[in-house]
Design a protein around this motif. Structure first.
Motif: not given
Length: 507
Positions: A256-257, A262-264, A268-269, A321-322
């Motif tokens: 879920a994280l 990804e939405s943030q 780039t991940i 995001g975190l």
């Protein structure tokens, strides 16, 4: 005396007489002491009975070698950096005489280590032309010198060779964003079993003129031909990176994280690596000073973002995001690397967990993958199934959560001897593979099949798939001289036989 009846000593003499001048003094290795470096793989399997190790310096010499082997009915085992984990780069361990079954006369190892030139780099086209024996890290460094990026990266980056990476379609830590080795290739040069050379070294991004033949050889593990050179796809070098070790309550929350991040931060991940508490603790047995010993979290994620855009503020986006993950209960703790040294330490932590299972006898290392959404189910189901048959077994799943490739590695119970665990390793591997397949997964995601998993391939591939593989093998290697016993064996032949017979009758 026919070729198939020629003694190993006679064959070695013929080899030296007929190829010695062409290959030169470095091209033929027959002395037992010198053979050791080529006849033992990373998992400890060995094969001392080969005729010779042949070390060509260019594609023409590879062609000469394969022509000679074809005419003398000698099998060929292509070899890269010997970092594979499936026994695919050395002959079968029980071949002690140099003789092989099926009427063939002997076996040679074809080592590509002398073919180690970077032939050209074109920064405007974002391409690199390399020989197969170039070490992956060397290729990455050469690209970086031109401000370009070859993203393929894994634990054996400093010793694996380009040809081996392509032959196994290796994955690595950045496959989430950049894909596997297959996705880094624009063109190949391959020498076929009879010595014919296919020059497919086009650096084209788009080409629909016929079947894309390079994909036939990528992932074929040297069973269809020998990759001698490749045109690799490059990218702009990342100017900014953000790396963090993030504690999360469970694999479900980790997944879920990933979607929250990804939405943030978008795409780039580059890496999203899962570490179980067991994997982390076992790894730290090799280097207890690498990370604080009071870490009690049972699940952690190594996350890395990267971008070539200087103005892309990934640090701020990462923190946002975190924070969102914390608000949703997905993040229990997080340490963001504040320097390149801290980043390196985090990655060493990831790699040391993998290294533990290679360096210790009483362990089992696996390479399964399932659909990403089923990873939590896979971890729970497999842990339950293994502990049912072996109470006290230490399950240590870790790896590439972002693409579903979880290495479900296992260490023996503390009270069990290495030898007893090794005697039961095959049955444990079967359980892990079964749990993966029941969730629509695979028995091998990035390490290949080799000899180690050849018997399991029939459980993973359909009879039609196996028949197609055997048809390719028969067409390109009619004498079955290229890496015999690797990937396709008697089990897959039996499973494929009815379909293959039907295909042959139709055509």
């Amino acid at each position: 005396m026919t070729d198939s009846e020629t003694s190993p000593a006679t064959l070695r003499q013929q080899l030296n007489n007929q190829l010695g001048e062409s290959l030169g003094p470095q091209g033929i290795v027959t002395e037992p002491a010198e053979l050791l470096a080529y006849t033992r793989d990373l998992l400890g399997a060995s094969s001392p009975g080969i005729l010779a190790v042949l070390r060509p310096a260019n594609t023409e010499q590879v062609s000469l070698i394969l022509q000679w082997c074809y005419s003398h009915q000698v099998t060929v085992v292509p070899q890269g950096g010997l970092t594979g984990l499936c026994h695919a780069a050395i002959p079968a361990a029980d071949d002690r005489t140099g003789l092989v079954p099926g009427g063939l006369a002997g076996t040679v190892i074809l080592a590509l280590d002398r073919m180690n030139k970077i032939l050209s780099i074109d920064p405007l086209a974002n391409t690199m032309l390399v020989e197969a024996g170039v070490v992956l890290e060397t290729a990455r460094q050469a690209a970086e010198a031109e401000d370009r990026y070859l993203p393929l990266s894994h634990g054996a980056v400093g010793s694996s060779q380009i040809g081996g990476n392509l032959s196994t379609n290796s994955g690595g830590n950045n496959a989430l964003r950049y894909g596997t080795a297959r996705d880094q290739v624009l063109g190949l040069e391959v020498v076929l079993a009879d010595g014919s050379i296919w020059d497919g070294l086009k650096g084209l991004r788009k080409n629909t003129a016929g079947i894309d033949l390079k994909h036939v050889f990528i992932g074929a593990e040297g069973t269809l031909g020998v990759i001698t050179a490749a045109v690799l796809k490059l990218r702009p070098f990342p100017k900014r990176r953000a790396t963090a070790l993030v504690a999360t309550p469970s694999p479900d929350t980790a997944l879920a994280l990933l979607r929250v991040l990804e939405s943030q931060v978008g795409e780039t991940i580059a890496a999203f690596e899962l570490l179980s508490g067991t994997a982390l603790r076992l790894g730290l047995e090799l280097d207890s000073d690498l990370w604080p010993s009071d870490q009690t979290h049972e699940w952690q994620i190594l996350v890395e973002l990267e971008t070539p855009a200087m103005l892309h503020d990934i640090d701020a986006l990462f923190e946002a995001g975190l924070e969102e993950g914390i608000s949703q209960g997905l993040v229990a703790d997080a340490v963001i690397a504040q320097s390149s040294q801290q980043r390196e330490t985090m990655w060493r932590l990831r790699e040391i967990s993998a290294r533990y299972f290679i360096e210790n006898k009483g362990t089992l290392t696996m390479d399964t993958a399932v659909p990403v959404s089923r990873v939590p189910d896979f971890i729970v189901n497999t842990t339950d199934a293994l502990t049912d048959v072996m109470p006290g077994v230490r399950c240590a799943p870790f790896g590439h959560l972002g693409d579903g490739n979880i290495h479900f590695d296992v260490a023996r119970p503390v009270s069990m001897s290495d030898d007893e665990f090794i005697s039961r390793r095959k049955s444990l591997a079967a359980i892990i593979e079964r749990e993966s397949l029941e969730l629509g997964g695979t028995i091998s995601a990035e390490h290949g099949i080799g000899r180690l998993k050849a018997a399991s391939l029939a459980n993973c591939a359909s009879p039609v798939e196996l028949a197609l593989m055997h048809c390719l093998k028969s067409a390109l290697d009619p004498r079955a001289q290229m890496n015999p016993g690797v990937m396709l064996n008697s089990d897959s032949i039996k499973a494929a036989a009815p379909i293959q017979s039907s295909l042959q009758k139709r055509h």
